[in-house]
Design an enzyme around this catalytic site. Sequence first.
Site, PDB file in Angstrom:
ATOM      1  N   GLY A 187     -13.464  15.767 -16.682  1.00  0.00           N
ATOM      2  CA  GLY A 187     -13.539  15.531 -18.128  1.00  0.00           C
ATOM      3  C   GLY A 187     -14.585  16.384 -18.826  1.00  0.00           C
ATOM      4  N   GLY A 188     -15.340  17.188 -18.053  1.00  0.00           N
ATOM      5  CA  GLY A 188     -16.414  17.997 -18.642  1.00  0.00           C
ATOM      6  C   GLY A 188     -15.905  19.004 -19.663  1.00  0.00           C
TER       7      GLY A 188
ATOM      8  N   LYS B   2     -15.811  28.921 -23.659  1.00  0.00           N
ATOM      9  CA  LYS B   2     -16.493  28.096 -22.647  1.00  0.00           C
ATOM     10  C   LYS B   2     -16.826  28.924 -21.412  1.00  0.00           C
ATOM     11  CE  LYS B   2     -14.237  25.915 -19.141  1.00  0.00           C
ATOM     12  NZ  LYS B   2     -13.212  25.098 -18.467  1.00  0.00           N
TER      13      LYS B   2
HETATM   14  C1  R5P Z   1     -10.127  25.301 -16.314  1.00  0.00           C
HETATM   15  O1  R5P Z   1      -9.957  26.512 -16.441  1.00  0.00           O
HETATM   16  C2  R5P Z   1      -9.009  24.309 -16.397  1.00  0.00           C
HETATM   17  O2  R5P Z   1      -7.991  24.752 -17.249  1.00  0.00           O
HETATM   18  C3  R5P Z   1      -9.511  22.947 -16.842  1.00  0.00           C
HETATM   19  O3  R5P Z   1     -10.012  23.057 -18.158  1.00  0.00           O
HETATM   20  C4  R5P Z   1     -10.603  22.421 -15.966  1.00  0.00           C
HETATM   21  O4  R5P Z   1     -10.316  22.687 -14.625  1.00  0.00           O
HETATM   22  C5  R5P Z   1     -10.794  20.947 -16.172  1.00  0.00           C
HETATM   23  O5  R5P Z   1     -11.757  20.449 -15.277  1.00  0.00           O
HETATM   24  P1  R5P Z   1     -12.831  19.404 -15.754  1.00  0.00           P
HETATM   25  O6  R5P Z   1     -12.092  18.249 -16.363  1.00  0.00           O
HETATM   26  O7  R5P Z   1     -13.553  19.036 -14.487  1.00  0.00           O
HETATM   27  O8  R5P Z   1     -13.743  20.086 -16.720  1.00  0.00           O
END
Ligand code: R5P
Length: 302
Positions: free
Chosen positions: A222-223, A190
């Site tokens: 949640g993205g 990602k």
């Molecule tokens: C990113 O490196 C973190 O481990 C999380 O995956 C991320 O911060 C989650 O944020 P969101 O839910 O906004 O995608």
Amino acid sequence: MNPIFLAGTHSAEFGAALAGQLGAPLGRSTVQQFPDGEQQALVEEDVEGAEVVLVQSLQPPVGEHLLELRLLADACLGAGARRLTAVVPYFAYARQDRRVRRGESLGGAVLARLVAEGFSRVLAVDLHAEAAEGWFTCPLEQVSALPALAEAVRPVVDPRAVVVSPDLGGAKRAERFARALGLELAIVHKSRQSGKEVTTHGLLGEVRDRPILIVDDLISTGGTIEAAVRVVRAARCAPDITVVASHVLLVGRAIERLAAAGIQRLVHSDSVRAPADLPFAQQVVSLAPALAAALRPLPPAR
Ligand code: R5P
């Protein structure tokens, strides 16, 4: 002798559960708000000469909760407390762990300094950044929610399930979780475009026809989870998708996004108070036993 436990207004339930683990009550304190929005903390216990544990999760609105913690700390020190420990179940800003562009602030380090002032130690749970320890001006003890989360899913986990890290940064964390349950691991590749948008570039590992356990430290918008679900579905996983996270903020449309992605269940800790009426199954795992174990004094050396 047990310390005196105190908690910020939104962490009172958590503080009582933690104190209860050590057979202590939650002490009385209030934070009152004046008409102009200013706050004032009042500690109603006699803390003179005592060791005090202050419990405060830095969930949104972070500034307000941080200020409460600072005001409570000041109230304790002003009343003669001997030693202060901060228990911060969710430590905000830890994702701001490097300066990407010249001129940017380093939020994680700023917050750590603001929290640590006047405390002898800080206990926090699954901080996002490995660099975090160096940010604090007092000893930081990190407690992980992962062992308790793994035990919560163990009785129901399908032995064919694959643990999926939603990004390369979380691979070590997901690997530890997979190892605890004797499961295989897959990793989503990602990259992040903005605070709300992520793009995925593929999957390392095999998930075809296998139930999925996506493991992350934090769910905010949640993205990340939505994108990871898209990737494992494209790789034809089984329909059974469980998401496991140490902290859930569920900001904005996060709940709708997770529901639309079709996750079956969310297993998370109680570091942040999440809504109880989610449109998918939810299991909340208490962090109190793990944090209480970290607070227990070591037996005298023989
Ligand atoms: C990113 O490196 C973190 O481990 C999380 O995956 C991320 O911060 C989650 O944020 P969101 O839910 O906004 O995608």
